[in-house]
Scaffold this motif. Sequence first.
Motif, PDB file in Angstrom:
ATOM      1  N   TYR A   1      39.280  73.824  28.596  1.00  0.00           N
ATOM      2  CA  TYR A   1      39.893  72.846  27.689  1.00  0.00           C
ATOM      3  C   TYR A   1      38.952  72.484  26.538  1.00  0.00           C
TER       4      TYR A   1
ATOM      5  N   ARG B   1      45.410  62.975  31.546  1.00  0.00           N
ATOM      6  CA  ARG B   1      44.028  63.414  31.359  1.00  0.00           C
ATOM      7  C   ARG B   1      43.254  63.372  32.665  1.00  0.00           C
TER       8      ARG B   1
ATOM      9  N   LEU C   1      40.597  70.274  24.158  1.00  0.00           N
ATOM     10  CA  LEU C   1      41.246  69.062  24.676  1.00  0.00           C
ATOM     11  C   LEU C   1      40.273  68.092  25.322  1.00  0.00           C
TER      12      LEU C   1
END
Length: 216
Positions: free
Chosen positions: A194, A106, A197
């Motif tokens: 993203y 991440r 995400l």
Amino acid sequence: MRPSPRETDDGCMTESRIPSHQATSHQATSHQATSHQVTVPPAGRYRIDQAHSAVTFTTRHLFGLAPVRGMFEFRDGTIDVAKPVTGATVKAQVAAASFHTGNVARDSAVLSRSLLDAEAYPSLTFTSTALIKAAEQDQQDKEPRWLLRGELTVRGVTRPVEARVISCTSATGAAFQLSAELLIDRYDFGITAYRGLAARRLTVRLDIRAERTDNS
């Protein structure tokens, strides 16, 4: 901040842990800041003590089921306390590359060109524009709320932000401790990659120790 048109726009992230020594430090400063005490330090110039200051944040991952916590480190910063205090100014830089959540994949994604692009934009900068005493009172101790308004620049995009001062304490005239919170919507800064995400909004907390640098 612009409100979200849909709660599902917040996206998702997987849960991670901050290393224990960092988590302990954040918990300690958070506990100290719950007093809601605001004491104006003596007028003068103060520099942010990088070793004893941090920017921490909290957001949510998949469907908001669990929190995600992380942190940044200050690169530099000054606080000029004025008389009256409403004339005070703050300038601060945060190191983009210091972004850390404890999840390597991440962290790499956030630092990449798709999100923070830390290589091209090494600093997140804040410059205050006003310090005001709001009419609204804190519900815990009925004290007036202090609001610090300013401009935050991320990836070359500058947007207005507003931080609520939680506490400010000064045992001596040589230094003071300051805690504040603000909400940041990354979409405001054009960081929209993203969506499924990475979360959209972050609750950001500033825990700062500032040391006096002038002799006045």
